[in-house]
Structures are given as C-alpha cells and as structure tokens.
Write a protein that holds these residues in place. Structure first.
Motif, PDB file in Angstrom:
ATOM      1  N   PRO A 238       0.816  -1.229   0.000  1.00  0.00           N
ATOM      2  CA  PRO A 238       0.000   0.000   0.000  1.00  0.00           C
ATOM      3  C   PRO A 238       0.848   1.278   0.000  1.00  0.00           C
ATOM      4  O   PRO A 238       0.488   2.256  -0.664  1.00  0.00           O
ATOM      5  CB  PRO A 238      -0.824  -0.124   1.284  1.00  0.00           C
ATOM      6  CG  PRO A 238      -0.886  -1.590   1.568  1.00  0.00           C
ATOM      7  CD  PRO A 238       0.404  -2.176   1.055  1.00  0.00           C
ATOM      8  N   ASN A 239       1.978   1.273   0.702  1.00  0.00           N
ATOM      9  CA  ASN A 239       2.801   2.487   0.730  1.00  0.00           C
ATOM     10  C   ASN A 239       3.341   2.827  -0.659  1.00  0.00           C
ATOM     11  O   ASN A 239       3.271   3.976  -1.101  1.00  0.00           O
ATOM     12  CB  ASN A 239       3.988   2.315   1.694  1.00  0.00           C
ATOM     13  CG  ASN A 239       3.577   2.491   3.149  1.00  0.00           C
ATOM     14  OD1 ASN A 239       2.393   2.638   3.459  1.00  0.00           O
ATOM     15  ND2 ASN A 239       4.551   2.446   4.058  1.00  0.00           N
ATOM     16  N   VAL A 242       0.623   4.141  -3.021  1.00  0.00           N
ATOM     17  CA  VAL A 242       0.362   5.579  -2.842  1.00  0.00           C
ATOM     18  C   VAL A 242       1.444   6.404  -3.543  1.00  0.00           C
ATOM     19  O   VAL A 242       1.156   7.354  -4.280  1.00  0.00           O
ATOM     20  CB  VAL A 242       0.309   5.934  -1.342  1.00  0.00           C
ATOM     21  CG1 VAL A 242       0.425   7.441  -1.130  1.00  0.00           C
ATOM     22  CG2 VAL A 242      -0.973   5.405  -0.705  1.00  0.00           C
ATOM     23  N   LEU A 243       2.706   6.036  -3.310  1.00  0.00           N
ATOM     24  CA  LEU A 243       3.816   6.820  -3.877  1.00  0.00           C
ATOM     25  C   LEU A 243       3.830   6.747  -5.405  1.00  0.00           C
ATOM     26  O   LEU A 243       4.118   7.733  -6.078  1.00  0.00           O
ATOM     27  CB  LEU A 243       5.153   6.324  -3.305  1.00  0.00           C
ATOM     28  CG  LEU A 243       5.350   6.569  -1.808  1.00  0.00           C
ATOM     29  CD1 LEU A 243       6.672   5.950  -1.328  1.00  0.00           C
ATOM     30  CD2 LEU A 243       5.324   8.060  -1.469  1.00  0.00           C
ATOM     31  N   ALA A 246       0.806   8.763  -6.793  1.00  0.00           N
ATOM     32  CA  ALA A 246       0.982  10.212  -6.597  1.00  0.00           C
ATOM     33  C   ALA A 246       2.175  10.731  -7.388  1.00  0.00           C
ATOM     34  O   ALA A 246       2.482  11.922  -7.341  1.00  0.00           O
ATOM     35  CB  ALA A 246       1.170  10.512  -5.111  1.00  0.00           C
TER      36      ALA A 246
ATOM     37  N   LEU B 204       5.424   9.567   4.403  1.00  0.00           N
ATOM     38  CA  LEU B 204       5.407   9.357   2.955  1.00  0.00           C
ATOM     39  C   LEU B 204       5.322  10.705   2.259  1.00  0.00           C
ATOM     40  O   LEU B 204       4.360  11.445   2.437  1.00  0.00           O
ATOM     41  CB  LEU B 204       4.218   8.485   2.540  1.00  0.00           C
ATOM     42  CG  LEU B 204       4.256   7.014   2.942  1.00  0.00           C
ATOM     43  CD1 LEU B 204       3.049   6.298   2.353  1.00  0.00           C
ATOM     44  CD2 LEU B 204       5.543   6.338   2.500  1.00  0.00           C
ATOM     45  N   GLU B 205       6.323  10.997   1.450  1.00  0.00           N
ATOM     46  CA  GLU B 205       6.382  12.311   0.812  1.00  0.00           C
ATOM     47  C   GLU B 205       6.089  12.190  -0.678  1.00  0.00           C
ATOM     48  O   GLU B 205       6.646  11.340  -1.363  1.00  0.00           O
ATOM     49  CB  GLU B 205       7.773  12.916   1.021  1.00  0.00           C
ATOM     50  CG  GLU B 205       7.792  14.373   0.624  1.00  0.00           C
ATOM     51  CD  GLU B 205       9.052  15.096   1.077  1.00  0.00           C
ATOM     52  OE1 GLU B 205       9.946  14.446   1.654  1.00  0.00           O
ATOM     53  OE2 GLU B 205       9.129  16.321   0.833  1.00  0.00           O
ATOM     54  N   THR B 206       5.212  13.055  -1.148  1.00  0.00           N
ATOM     55  CA  THR B 206       4.857  13.075  -2.563  1.00  0.00           C
ATOM     56  C   THR B 206       5.011  14.505  -3.060  1.00  0.00           C
ATOM     57  O   THR B 206       5.128  15.437  -2.253  1.00  0.00           O
ATOM     58  CB  THR B 206       3.396  12.636  -2.794  1.00  0.00           C
ATOM     59  OG1 THR B 206       2.541  13.762  -2.574  1.00  0.00           O
ATOM     60  CG2 THR B 206       2.981  11.497  -1.857  1.00  0.00           C
ATOM     61  N   PRO B 207       4.990  14.704  -4.374  1.00  0.00           N
ATOM     62  CA  PRO B 207       5.076  16.078  -4.889  1.00  0.00           C
ATOM     63  C   PRO B 207       3.954  16.975  -4.348  1.00  0.00           C
ATOM     64  O   PRO B 207       4.100  18.195  -4.306  1.00  0.00           O
ATOM     65  CB  PRO B 207       4.950  15.883  -6.404  1.00  0.00           C
ATOM     66  CG  PRO B 207       5.487  14.502  -6.654  1.00  0.00           C
ATOM     67  CD  PRO B 207       5.042  13.700  -5.455  1.00  0.00           C
ATOM     68  N   TYR B 211       1.591  12.198   2.952  1.00  0.00           N
ATOM     69  CA  TYR B 211       0.404  11.346   2.927  1.00  0.00           C
ATOM     70  C   TYR B 211       0.434  10.398   4.115  1.00  0.00           C
ATOM     71  O   TYR B 211       1.446   9.751   4.393  1.00  0.00           O
ATOM     72  CB  TYR B 211       0.354  10.528   1.631  1.00  0.00           C
ATOM     73  CG  TYR B 211      -0.855   9.620   1.574  1.00  0.00           C
ATOM     74  CD1 TYR B 211      -2.053  10.065   1.035  1.00  0.00           C
ATOM     75  CD2 TYR B 211      -0.804   8.334   2.107  1.00  0.00           C
ATOM     76  CE1 TYR B 211      -3.177   9.250   1.009  1.00  0.00           C
ATOM     77  CE2 TYR B 211      -1.923   7.511   2.089  1.00  0.00           C
ATOM     78  CZ  TYR B 211      -3.102   7.975   1.543  1.00  0.00           C
ATOM     79  OH  TYR B 211      -4.215   7.171   1.530  1.00  0.00           O
ATOM     80  N   PRO B 238      -0.051   3.634   5.145  1.00  0.00           N
ATOM     81  CA  PRO B 238      -1.010   2.645   4.630  1.00  0.00           C
ATOM     82  C   PRO B 238      -0.642   1.206   4.996  1.00  0.00           C
ATOM     83  O   PRO B 238      -1.527   0.392   5.288  1.00  0.00           O
ATOM     84  CB  PRO B 238      -0.954   2.865   3.115  1.00  0.00           C
ATOM     85  CG  PRO B 238      -0.499   4.272   2.947  1.00  0.00           C
ATOM     86  CD  PRO B 238       0.413   4.563   4.103  1.00  0.00           C
ATOM     87  N   ASN B 239       0.661   0.872   4.986  1.00  0.00           N
ATOM     88  CA  ASN B 239       1.043  -0.503   5.322  1.00  0.00           C
ATOM     89  C   ASN B 239       0.653  -0.854   6.749  1.00  0.00           C
ATOM     90  O   ASN B 239       0.080  -1.921   7.007  1.00  0.00           O
ATOM     91  CB  ASN B 239       2.558  -0.695   5.148  1.00  0.00           C
ATOM     92  CG  ASN B 239       2.963  -0.856   3.696  1.00  0.00           C
ATOM     93  OD1 ASN B 239       2.131  -0.739   2.795  1.00  0.00           O
ATOM     94  ND2 ASN B 239       4.245  -1.107   3.449  1.00  0.00           N
TER      95      ASN B 239
END
Lengths: 290, 290
Positions: A238-239, A242-243, A246, B204-207, B211, B238-239
């Motif tokens: 799941p992680n 998401v990444l 996104a 968790l880093e996204t642009p 998250y 999420p995990n």
C-alpha cells in the motif's frame, strides 16, 4: 491558513442557481470572484467549471479539471508552466485528505451538463487522481480527476453515452461485471508475485494471509483509459501504491525505481518471468509524473 | 484450489427465490448443501444467512456474519473455538482481494430482511472487516462485516430505522455531513503527527505533500460502534493501517507495538502530548485481534 468549509453550504442544495460570481461568493458556495479553485496548501473546497481551460473535460459524473496558473490575462492562453501550488496543491491535498469539493458549473462549460445562463451548484465531488501533462498551448498543466459523491439528496448528472466503457464512475448497469473482471486481473498479478511488493520486496503478512495491492500503471479512468490487463498492473504494498499513484516514484527504462524529485535510484523493480510489463505503460506513467 | 465463480450467476438476478438448498446448489448460486460459506483459502464466493448462528446480526444493507466451525452437530451449540480456516479464511481473503460475495437469505433469519419461506438471493456484498470475539456459548468465533454493493440492478434492502446513527452504510440523507465530520477528525490527527506513522515513523512524501491515513482503533461501524474522536484514531502509513486493521499487530498496555502471532515487540508507538489516545480503545482492539 484560510478557514475552509468543506461540504454542502446550508441553504444551498444541489441545483441552486446564481446569476453571477458575486452571488456565488455571497452564498459562500465558491468564494473567489475570479479564480476557478477556492483552495490553498491546506485543501480546496470548491471549483467552478465554466470552460475557461480548453483542456477541461466534463462528463457529468466525472470531470477532468485543469489546475490554474500560467495564463496570460489578456489572451487567456497558457504562457507558462503550472505549478503544484495554491489551488492546485489544494485539490491534491483534498484528494489525500478525502475532503469533498463543491462543484459549480457555469454557462461556458460543456453544453450537456452546464446551465444555459449563470452558475449552478452541482454537488460534492471527490478528487481521485492528479497528474501533469502538456496542454494545448505547449505548457505543463496540472490535471485533476473528480468523481461525483452520490447521495439521495444529490442525483448525479446524467451519465454520458459511453460511460459504461471507461470506468466505474456512475450508476451504470455494468458496474458489477467490471468489478469482477477487474479483481480477476488484479489478483492474478498479486499471485504471480506471491503478494510481494515489486518496489521494496515486502510481503505484508496478516493472520488471514498475505496482503498486497494491484496498481494500474496507466490508470483505467478518463482520460488515461489504460487497459485492465496484467501487463498494465504492478503488485505493490500500500505504501508504494500511494507513492506510485501520486507520482513520487517512477520506473525508468532500465527498471530502476527512482525518486521523481531527485531522480535517485531507490531500488530495482522486482520482476518475474511470468509477468510481462508493457514498457509503454511505464513511459506513460513517467510522462505524466516525472 | 476450487474453481471459484465470483459475482452474479447469469439467469439468477437479485430476488431469485429457491425452495431449498438443493435448488440453490443446482443454480450455482450457493453450492454447498449444508455449509453457510462457500469458500476456502483462495476466497469465498457466497454465504447463506439463515439464523444458524445466534451471533449473526442482519441489518439489511450490512450483515455481521459469524464464521463456521466449532459447533456440535446435534445441539447446534458452539463447543470449540473457530479457526481462520476453510470458509472463514475465504471470507477474509475475499476482503483482501476485493471479490464480491453472493448473499442468500433463508427463512430462519432476521424477519425484516428474510423470505417467509425458502431461500432468496439478495445480491452482492463486500467483506469490509474481520475479527474474532467470544460468542454467546463462550468460544471464540470469527466475525465478518459485509456491506451491500449497490448497483441500479440491485436495490439495497431497506435500511434499518436507526441506520443513520451508526455509519455510512446505505443511501441515507446524512452521509455527506458524516463524511465531512469524519474527515475533520481524521485530518486533525494526521496533522498532530505531521503525517508521520505512529508505528514506524515513516512520512510518505509526494510532490503534493505528505500522505498518511487515519485508522480508527475501535471501528466506527457495527457492531463495534467506536466513536469518531481523535482519542480513537491513530495516524498510520497505509502498510501499518492494513496490518493494524487486519489484527497482524496490536498495541500493548505499555505502548509497545507487537506482532499478534509471536507477541514480539516491533516498535514503540510514537506519541505526542497533543494527541491523547484512549487506552480502552486499544484494549478493545486487542480483545478482537490479539
């Protein structure tokens, strides 16, 4: 941080009409007088869909919406790249936070779904995806896919003729069949990898067995219209799902998993001979995220 | 592995009735002649709800269903613990794999939703949760929460009178308001932890920013009826959200995160003074999973 009001504004049910942006502002349904998005870093609460961006696509129950910024105020043409800031960042944040977005349609929008004059509040939508692309004027634009949140108070706009072909978006008769087909493909890929994440190798173990997710590389929904076949699916934890969705990570031509910002190699995609991945889908994912 | 048929059986729409289990078997809607669950390790395709287990709860659009096993065939009482095997494992697998379960109601079930005689196919449901508890006869039983998959072909059973009080389960007028309230609580907890997982510390880093997910410790839905307040919510990646909800991990009284099977300490729950967690909710989670 602005004070945000998510969800319906009391006194303004779905279908409420407004002669102009001032009245919309006064009602609190969409507060900015010009901007199409009411939002910032902390989230977005409402948008106006009125045909201001030629790349907008309105299918009633779903909308592919263009972010704001980069337009010349006189010619109305895109003269610079859009950034993931202000309202654009807000729509992405509302996706992550699960907050609903009020959708207002104006007379300039898609004829089939827009009011003949003025503006109309059309209910709450959820942002389900965001990515970037090159718009008609040659500059990067951010795009957001919104899908209606149905409730008995809020009948969905009529579905388009071919809605049944593209995804589980409305109350369309084929939704169950598609669901079943889709889970079969997804689960076949998970089993090929024994529920092991193709990015990090983790196998999430629970008392009921292993857990993994199937990530479509090129998304099924509009406007991507990716195919629901194993070669377009990755088995991810799941992680990393998401990444990947996104656009925080991408897979390069050599199979390296890389950070979108730094391009640093994070790992090698774990592959198996039984599962062929279509490189064109990975390229599509890179085009809209990297 | 048995050949599974998920989803609707052609020729048997919602509402199809059957005089007895043999006819249900012949139609392929529910193949076992006695067992309430048609399933195994690889998934479950159908269940019969007919009042055979006193712990079953049928609310029409949602069902809290008891697993099978451990019953004395003569007295019909529970005489041993149930295990997460055979059909029970199948229902959990169908939850993870997202496969729909055909629900058949028999005359012995909850009066408001069951046929007066014989059996009736009531459409597709999704398994959304599983856990264990001690049943009325003093032995461990597995429980499964199923929620109807609505489609225009398949009108949901009428909601119960107080459905509006307990969760977003049907087409009830207050769903949007609840949604909004719920995201506010969830997002407040995520912000208290700066979107950092309280189990592993990952951010968790996204642009589009960080998250994380908000995990209710004691679930909101029936039969748990946990409150939607920050003290009943954890900020998880999420995990770890999957592992926590599936009962693969639990939090002990000293704040250690432990593996449910080995009881090994995996980490210490990351806490912050701004976020008070109610220990009674963690105890509830342990009771049904550890």
């Amino acid at each position: 941080m602005a004070q945000r009001t998510y969800g319906e504004i009391p006194g303004y049910p779905v279908g409420s009409t407004f002669e102009n942006r001032e009245m919309l502002h006064d009602a609190g349904v969409h507060r900015p007088l010009q901007a199409g998005i009411c939002g910032g870093q902390d989230g977005a609460e409402s948008i106006v869909v009125s045909g201001g961006y030629p790349d907008d696509e309105d299918y009633g129950v779903e909308i592919v919406y263009t972010g704001h910024g980069g337009k010349d105020p006189n010619s109305k043409r895109q003269i610079a790249h859009q950034e993931l800031t202000v309202g654009n960042a807000g729509l992405a944040r509302s996706q992550f936070d699960g907050n609903p977005v009020r959708v207002v349609r104006g007379a300039g929008g898609e004829k089939a779904y827009s009011p003949a004059t003025g503006l109309r509040y059309d209910g709450l939508y959820r942002v389900v995806d965001h990515w970037h692309t090159i718009g008609r004027d040659g500059f990067r634009i951010w795009r957001f896919r919104l899908v209606t949140i149905e409730s008995p108070d809020e009948p969905a706009p009529p579905p388009t003729q071919d809605a049944a072909e593209v995804g589980p978006v409305g109350r369309i008769p084929t939704v169950i069949q598609r669901l079943v087909r889709s889970t079969a493909v997804a689960n076949s890929v998970k089993r090929m990898h024994d529920y092991r994440c193709q990015v990090c190798g983790i196998q999430l173990e629970t008392p009921a067995g292993f857990y993994a997710e199937a990530a479509h590389i090129r998304a099924l929904g509009r406007p991507h219209l990716g195919p629901d076949v194993p070669s377009n699916v990755l088995c991810l934890c799941p992680n990393h799902h998401v990444l990947f969705d996104a656009g925080a990570i991408y897979i390069d031509v050599s199979g390296s998993v890389r950070d979108t910002e730094t391009h640093e190699e994070l790992s090698k995609l774990i592959v198996t001979a039984r599962h062929t991945i279509n490189p064109a889908q990975l390229e599509y994912h890179r085009d809209i995220h990297a």
